[in-house]
Design an enzyme around this catalytic site. Sequence first.
Site, mmCIF file in Angstrom:
data_model
loop_
_atom_site.group_PDB
_atom_site.id
_atom_site.type_symbol
_atom_site.label_atom_id
_atom_site.label_comp_id
_atom_site.label_asym_id
_atom_site.label_seq_id
_atom_site.Cartn_x
_atom_site.Cartn_y
_atom_site.Cartn_z
ATOM 1 N N LYS A 75 -0.655 -0.746 -4.502
ATOM 2 C CA LYS A 75 -2.019 -0.256 -4.247
ATOM 3 C C LYS A 75 -2.019 1.221 -3.868
ATOM 4 C CE LYS A 75 -5.938 -1.253 -1.150
ATOM 5 N NZ LYS A 75 -5.944 -0.198 -0.156
ATOM 6 N N THR A 122 0.846 -1.204 0.000
ATOM 7 C CA THR A 122 0.000 0.000 0.000
ATOM 8 C C THR A 122 0.871 1.239 0.000
ATOM 9 O OG1 THR A 122 -1.798 -1.134 1.122
ATOM 10 C CG2 THR A 122 -1.792 1.254 1.286
ATOM 11 N N HIS A 168 -8.008 4.590 -1.549
ATOM 12 C CA HIS A 168 -8.185 3.975 -0.232
ATOM 13 C C HIS A 168 -9.651 4.091 0.233
ATOM 14 C CE1 HIS A 168 -5.279 2.373 2.850
ATOM 15 N NE2 HIS A 168 -6.372 2.392 3.572
#
Length: 381
Positions: free
Chosen positions: A252, A156, A276
Site C-alpha cells: 500500500k 504500508t 495515504h
Amino acid sequence: MSKPLTIADLKTHARRRVPKMFFDYADSGSWTEGTYRANEEDFAKVKLRQRVLVDMTNRSLATTMVGQEASMPVALAPTGLCGMQHADGEMLAAKAAEEFGVPFTLSTMSICSIEDVASVTSKPFWFQLYVMKDRDFINNLIDRAKAAKCSALMLTLDLQILGQRHKDLRNGLSAPPKWTLHHGMQLATKPFWCMDMLRTKRRGFGNIVGHAKNVSDLSSLSSWTAEQFDPQLSWKDVAWIKERWGGKLILKGILDEEDARAAAETGADAIIVSNHGGRQLDGALSSISMLPRIVDAVGDRIEVHLDGGIRSGQDVLKAVALGARGTYIGRPYLYGLGAMGKAGVTTALEIIGKEMDVTMALCGKRDIQTVDRSVIAETRL
Ligand code: GLV
C-alpha cells in the site's frame, strides 16, 4: 436524524456525534491538505459516457480482490484509531463488512486488537502492517495475524515518518483522550459517544499495548510514531516480511511508476495506488490521476488497487474503468461508523453499492467485470 442519502450526509452526522479531535483526525490531510482535496476533486473531472437502449437486467457488481470474493470492488481501508470514532469501532465495522461481503482491513494502529476482531467475525479479515524498529514485535504481529487466520497482509510503504497534520497538533490528539479542560469540553458535548465509550474497555492501541517492549506511553501519536516506526524500511524488508507471512501480500502506498515496477518485482499479489488519503506528502498527485499510468506500467503483472478520494459509487466505477481491480474506502465508512455505529458502516456500503450499480447501468454495462476505459468520456470543452 434524516435518512442519510450520501456519504456527505454521514459526514455531517458524524461531525455532530464524534468529539472534534477524533473527527478531525479522520478528516485531516497533511499541511495545506491540497492532496487530500485533489483526491476528491480529480474524481469529479473524470466524466462518464452515457449509453442508451442496452439491456440493463441482471446486473452484477461481484468481483475478486487478490483472488478473494467481494460483493463489489470495495474493501474497508485500514484506518488508525477507528475505535475512537465509535466505541469498539473496528469490531462493528468488521462485522458490517462481513455481512455485506466486502473485505475489512484492520490497521496496526487500531483500538480493538486482532484478537478482538477475530472474536466477532467468522470470515477472514485482512491485516495492515506498519514496520517498527522492534523486529520481535513485528514478527509477533505477523504471527498473531496468521493465528487469527487473516487472509491477506497489507504492508504500508508510505509512512516511515509521519506527515504533519495541523489539526491533530492543535487538538492535542491522544488515545485514550487526555482529561484536560480543552479535551473535557470536546467530550462533554458528545454524551452518546462518551456513554458508549465508558461501556467498553477498548480505549488504547489494542495491537500494541501489552505486546511491544518499552511502550509505556502512547499518548502522543506523533512522538510515538517518530520513535518506533522504521525510517530505514527498504525493498529488502518486503522480502523477509513476505517470506514470514507466506500468504497474500498487498503493498500500500505506491504513487510512482518506478516504485510500481519495483513493487511488481517483489512477487506481491497487489499494489494500492495511494497517497495515504493526502495525509503524508502534501503536494503529491491525486491517486486517480496516477492510476492509468501505473496500470499501464505494471497492470499486466500485478493487481492494481486504489484508495484516496472515493466518496461515491461513481468514483469506484471510474477507478475500475481506469484499471483498478479493487478500491478502498476509509473516511466514508468512518463517517458512517461515527454517525450510527455498525448500521452507519452498512449504510455507507449500501450508498456506494447503489450509486455504482445505477451508474454502471446508465453507462450501458451489466457486469462490473466488463467495465473498462470505454465507459470514460473524452472531454472536449
Ligand atoms: C495513520 O495511518 C494515519 O494516517 O494517521
